[in-house]
Motif scaffolding. Structure first.
Motif, short mmCIF file in Angstrom:
data_model
loop_
_atom_site.label_atom_id
_atom_site.label_comp_id
_atom_site.label_asym_id
_atom_site.label_seq_id
_atom_site.Cartn_x
_atom_site.Cartn_y
_atom_site.Cartn_z
N VAL A 34 0.81 -1.22 0.00
CA VAL A 34 0.00 0.00 0.00
C VAL A 34 0.85 1.27 0.00
O VAL A 34 0.42 2.30 -0.51
CB VAL A 34 -1.03 0.02 1.15
CG1 VAL A 34 -2.00 -1.16 1.01
CG2 VAL A 34 -0.38 0.03 2.52
N THR A 35 2.05 1.19 0.53
CA THR A 35 2.95 2.34 0.47
C THR A 35 3.29 2.65 -0.99
O THR A 35 3.21 3.81 -1.43
CB THR A 35 4.22 2.08 1.30
OG1 THR A 35 3.84 1.86 2.66
CG2 THR A 35 5.18 3.25 1.20
N LEU A 36 3.66 1.63 -1.73
CA LEU A 36 3.99 1.82 -3.14
C LEU A 36 2.75 2.20 -3.96
O LEU A 36 2.82 3.07 -4.84
CB LEU A 36 4.63 0.56 -3.71
CG LEU A 36 5.99 0.19 -3.11
CD1 LEU A 36 6.45 -1.17 -3.63
CD2 LEU A 36 7.02 1.27 -3.37
N LEU A 51 -5.18 8.73 0.06
CA LEU A 51 -5.41 8.77 1.51
C LEU A 51 -5.76 7.39 2.04
O LEU A 51 -5.38 7.03 3.16
CB LEU A 51 -6.52 9.77 1.84
CG LEU A 51 -6.14 11.24 1.67
CD1 LEU A 51 -7.36 12.12 1.89
CD2 LEU A 51 -5.02 11.62 2.62
N LEU A 52 -6.47 6.64 1.25
CA LEU A 52 -6.81 5.27 1.63
C LEU A 52 -5.55 4.44 1.87
O LEU A 52 -5.47 3.67 2.82
CB LEU A 52 -7.67 4.64 0.54
CG LEU A 52 -8.10 3.20 0.75
CD1 LEU A 52 -8.98 3.07 1.98
CD2 LEU A 52 -8.84 2.71 -0.49
N GLN A 53 -4.56 4.60 1.01
CA GLN A 53 -3.33 3.83 1.17
C GLN A 53 -2.61 4.22 2.47
O GLN A 53 -2.04 3.36 3.15
CB GLN A 53 -2.42 4.01 -0.04
CG GLN A 53 -3.03 3.62 -1.37
CD GLN A 53 -3.83 2.35 -1.36
OE1 GLN A 53 -3.37 1.31 -0.90
NE2 GLN A 53 -5.06 2.41 -1.87
N GLY A 122 -14.23 4.28 0.89
CA GLY A 122 -15.00 4.04 2.11
C GLY A 122 -15.24 2.57 2.38
O GLY A 122 -15.08 2.09 3.52
N ALA A 123 -15.60 1.84 1.35
CA ALA A 123 -15.81 0.40 1.50
C ALA A 123 -14.50 -0.30 1.85
O ALA A 123 -14.49 -1.24 2.65
CB ALA A 123 -16.42 -0.18 0.23
N SER A 124 -13.40 0.17 1.28
CA SER A 124 -12.10 -0.43 1.57
C SER A 124 -11.70 -0.21 3.03
O SER A 124 -11.13 -1.10 3.67
CB SER A 124 -11.03 0.14 0.65
OG SER A 124 -11.32 -0.19 -0.69
N VAL A 125 -11.99 0.97 3.55
CA VAL A 125 -11.71 1.25 4.97
C VAL A 125 -12.50 0.28 5.84
O VAL A 125 -11.95 -0.34 6.76
CB VAL A 125 -12.05 2.72 5.32
CG1 VAL A 125 -12.09 2.93 6.83
CG2 VAL A 125 -11.05 3.67 4.68
#
Length: 192
Positions: A34-36, A51-53, A122-125
Protein backbone atom coordinates in the motif's frame (compact mmCIF):
# COMPACT_ATOMS: atom_id res chain seq x y z
CA UNK A 1 3.67 0.64 -16.18
CA UNK A 2 6.65 1.33 -14.03
CA UNK A 3 8.59 -0.76 -11.56
CA UNK A 4 6.71 0.73 -8.61
CA UNK A 5 3.37 -0.45 -10.02
CA UNK A 6 4.76 -3.95 -10.69
CA UNK A 7 6.26 -4.34 -7.23
CA UNK A 8 3.08 -3.02 -5.55
CA UNK A 9 1.08 -5.50 -7.60
CA UNK A 10 3.18 -8.51 -6.63
CA UNK A 11 3.18 -7.54 -2.96
CA UNK A 12 -0.57 -6.93 -3.11
CA UNK A 13 -1.20 -10.40 -4.48
CA UNK A 14 0.95 -11.94 -1.76
CA UNK A 15 -0.90 -9.90 0.85
CA UNK A 16 -4.36 -11.09 -0.18
CA UNK A 17 -3.23 -14.71 -0.58
CA UNK A 18 -1.75 -14.62 2.93
CA UNK A 19 -4.97 -13.08 4.29
CA UNK A 20 -7.01 -15.85 2.69
CA UNK A 21 -4.80 -18.35 4.53
CA UNK A 22 -5.18 -16.35 7.78
CA UNK A 23 -1.43 -15.73 7.99
CA UNK A 24 -0.25 -12.82 10.12
CA UNK A 25 2.39 -12.15 7.42
CA UNK A 26 -0.37 -10.61 5.31
CA UNK A 27 0.21 -7.37 7.18
CA UNK A 28 3.92 -6.94 6.40
CA UNK A 29 3.23 -7.52 2.70
CA UNK A 30 0.26 -5.18 2.97
CA UNK A 31 2.30 -2.33 4.43
CA UNK A 32 4.87 -2.53 1.64
CA UNK A 33 2.22 -2.88 -1.08
CA UNK A 34 0.00 0.00 0.00
CA UNK A 35 2.95 2.34 0.47
CA UNK A 36 3.99 1.82 -3.14
CA UNK A 37 0.39 1.87 -4.38
CA UNK A 38 -0.09 5.23 -2.66
CA UNK A 39 2.65 6.74 -4.80
CA UNK A 40 1.10 5.44 -8.01
CA UNK A 41 -2.47 6.55 -7.31
CA UNK A 42 -1.31 9.99 -6.13
CA UNK A 43 0.37 10.49 -9.48
CA UNK A 44 -2.94 9.46 -11.15
CA UNK A 45 -4.78 12.15 -9.09
CA UNK A 46 -6.93 9.59 -7.26
CA UNK A 47 -6.68 11.45 -3.97
CA UNK A 48 -9.23 9.41 -2.04
CA UNK A 49 -7.30 6.31 -3.02
CA UNK A 50 -4.04 7.99 -1.95
CA UNK A 51 -5.41 8.77 1.51
CA UNK A 52 -6.81 5.27 1.63
CA UNK A 53 -3.33 3.83 1.17
CA UNK A 54 -2.05 5.94 4.10
CA UNK A 55 -4.92 4.62 6.20
CA UNK A 56 -4.03 1.07 5.14
CA UNK A 57 -0.52 1.43 6.55
CA UNK A 58 -1.99 2.24 9.97
CA UNK A 59 -4.74 -0.40 9.65
CA UNK A 60 -2.18 -3.06 8.72
CA UNK A 61 -0.18 -2.29 11.85
CA UNK A 62 -3.40 -2.55 13.91
CA UNK A 63 -4.34 -5.83 12.20
CA UNK A 64 -0.87 -7.25 12.71
CA UNK A 65 -1.05 -6.53 16.45
CA UNK A 66 -4.62 -7.82 16.76
CA UNK A 67 -4.00 -11.05 14.85
CA UNK A 68 -0.73 -11.69 16.72
CA UNK A 69 -2.61 -11.53 20.04
CA UNK A 70 -5.58 -13.58 18.78
CA UNK A 71 -3.83 -16.71 17.56
CA UNK A 72 -5.35 -19.84 19.14
CA UNK A 73 -3.51 -22.82 20.65
CA UNK A 74 -3.07 -24.43 17.20
CA UNK A 75 -1.53 -21.26 15.74
CA UNK A 76 -4.68 -20.37 13.78
CA UNK A 77 -6.35 -16.98 13.70
CA UNK A 78 -10.00 -17.52 14.73
CA UNK A 79 -12.72 -15.80 12.67
CA UNK A 80 -16.25 -14.64 13.54
CA UNK A 81 -19.44 -13.26 11.99
CA UNK A 82 -21.08 -9.89 12.54
CA UNK A 83 -24.60 -9.58 13.91
CA UNK A 84 -27.37 -8.27 11.65
CA UNK A 85 -27.39 -4.95 13.52
CA UNK A 86 -23.61 -4.63 13.13
CA UNK A 87 -23.94 -5.20 9.39
CA UNK A 88 -26.62 -2.51 9.14
CA UNK A 89 -24.58 0.01 11.15
CA UNK A 90 -21.41 -0.67 9.14
CA UNK A 91 -23.28 -0.35 5.84
CA UNK A 92 -24.99 2.93 6.82
CA UNK A 93 -21.82 4.39 8.29
CA UNK A 94 -19.76 3.45 5.26
CA UNK A 95 -22.26 5.01 2.84
CA UNK A 96 -22.61 8.23 4.85
CA UNK A 97 -18.84 8.64 5.29
CA UNK A 98 -18.14 7.81 1.63
CA UNK A 99 -20.70 10.24 0.23
CA UNK A 100 -19.58 12.99 2.60
CA UNK A 101 -15.98 12.44 1.53
CA UNK A 102 -17.00 12.42 -2.16
CA UNK A 103 -18.70 15.78 -1.74
CA UNK A 104 -15.61 17.31 -0.13
CA UNK A 105 -13.21 15.85 -2.67
CA UNK A 106 -15.37 16.99 -5.57
CA UNK A 107 -15.67 20.50 -4.19
CA UNK A 108 -12.07 21.10 -3.12
CA UNK A 109 -9.86 19.09 -5.50
CA UNK A 110 -9.40 18.23 -9.15
CA UNK A 111 -9.97 14.53 -8.38
CA UNK A 112 -10.98 12.13 -11.11
CA UNK A 113 -14.27 10.31 -10.50
CA UNK A 114 -14.68 11.62 -6.92
CA UNK A 115 -17.89 9.71 -6.05
CA UNK A 116 -16.72 6.40 -7.50
CA UNK A 117 -13.29 6.80 -5.89
CA UNK A 118 -14.76 7.77 -2.51
CA UNK A 119 -17.25 4.88 -2.43
CA UNK A 120 -14.42 2.44 -3.15
CA UNK A 121 -12.26 4.11 -0.52
CA UNK A 122 -15.00 4.04 2.11
CA UNK A 123 -15.81 0.40 1.50
CA UNK A 124 -12.10 -0.43 1.57
CA UNK A 125 -11.71 1.25 4.97
CA UNK A 126 -14.62 -0.77 6.33
CA UNK A 127 -13.27 -4.01 4.85
CA UNK A 128 -9.77 -3.44 6.26
CA UNK A 129 -11.06 -2.74 9.77
CA UNK A 130 -13.36 -5.76 9.63
CA UNK A 131 -10.45 -7.91 8.44
CA UNK A 132 -8.30 -6.71 11.32
CA UNK A 133 -11.17 -7.69 13.64
CA UNK A 134 -11.34 -11.10 11.94
CA UNK A 135 -14.93 -10.74 10.67
CA UNK A 136 -15.83 -13.03 7.76
CA UNK A 137 -18.03 -10.36 6.19
CA UNK A 138 -14.98 -8.33 5.23
CA UNK A 139 -14.56 -10.66 2.26
CA UNK A 140 -17.98 -9.66 0.86
CA UNK A 141 -16.97 -6.00 1.10
CA UNK A 142 -13.64 -6.70 -0.63
CA UNK A 143 -15.49 -8.54 -3.39
CA UNK A 144 -17.65 -5.43 -3.97
CA UNK A 145 -14.55 -3.19 -3.90
CA UNK A 146 -12.78 -5.41 -6.43
CA UNK A 147 -15.76 -5.42 -8.80
CA UNK A 148 -16.02 -1.60 -8.61
CA UNK A 149 -12.26 -0.96 -8.86
CA UNK A 150 -11.60 -2.75 -12.15
CA UNK A 151 -13.53 -0.31 -14.37
CA UNK A 152 -12.17 2.70 -12.45
CA UNK A 153 -8.57 1.65 -13.02
CA UNK A 154 -9.32 0.88 -16.67
CA UNK A 155 -10.80 4.38 -17.06
CA UNK A 156 -7.58 5.86 -15.62
CA UNK A 157 -5.32 3.72 -17.84
CA UNK A 158 -3.93 1.77 -14.87
CA UNK A 159 -4.19 -1.57 -16.65
CA UNK A 160 -1.96 -3.55 -14.33
CA UNK A 161 -3.98 -2.40 -11.32
CA UNK A 162 -7.19 -3.37 -13.12
CA UNK A 163 -5.74 -6.83 -13.70
CA UNK A 164 -4.60 -6.91 -10.08
CA UNK A 165 -8.14 -6.24 -8.89
CA UNK A 166 -9.42 -9.10 -11.04
CA UNK A 167 -6.95 -11.34 -9.25
CA UNK A 168 -7.97 -9.79 -5.93
CA UNK A 169 -11.54 -10.71 -6.79
CA UNK A 170 -10.59 -14.36 -7.28
CA UNK A 171 -8.49 -14.34 -4.10
CA UNK A 172 -11.35 -12.71 -2.17
CA UNK A 173 -13.73 -15.47 -3.21
CA UNK A 174 -11.11 -18.02 -2.15
CA UNK A 175 -10.63 -16.16 1.16
CA UNK A 176 -14.36 -16.14 1.83
CA UNK A 177 -14.58 -19.89 1.22
CA UNK A 178 -11.50 -20.61 3.34
CA UNK A 179 -12.61 -18.42 6.25
CA UNK A 180 -16.09 -19.93 6.25
CA UNK A 181 -14.53 -23.39 6.31
CA UNK A 182 -12.27 -22.36 9.21
CA UNK A 183 -15.21 -20.93 11.13
CA UNK A 184 -17.21 -24.16 10.69
CA UNK A 185 -14.22 -26.24 11.83
CA UNK A 186 -13.85 -24.08 14.95
CA UNK A 187 -17.57 -24.43 15.70
CA UNK A 188 -17.35 -28.21 15.29
CA UNK A 189 -14.38 -28.43 17.66
CA UNK A 190 -16.25 -26.30 20.21
CA UNK A 191 -19.31 -28.56 20.14
CA UNK A 192 -17.12 -31.58 20.37
Amino acid sequence: MGATEWIATMLGLACVALAARRSVWTFSCGIASVTLLGVVVFEARLYSDTLLQAFFVVANVYGWLNWSRSTDFAGDVPVTHMSASERLRWTAGTLIASLTWATLVHRFTDASYPVWDALIAGASVAAQILMARRRIEHWWVWIAVDVASVPLYLAKGLYLFAALYLLYLALSVWGLIDWRRAERATAQRATG
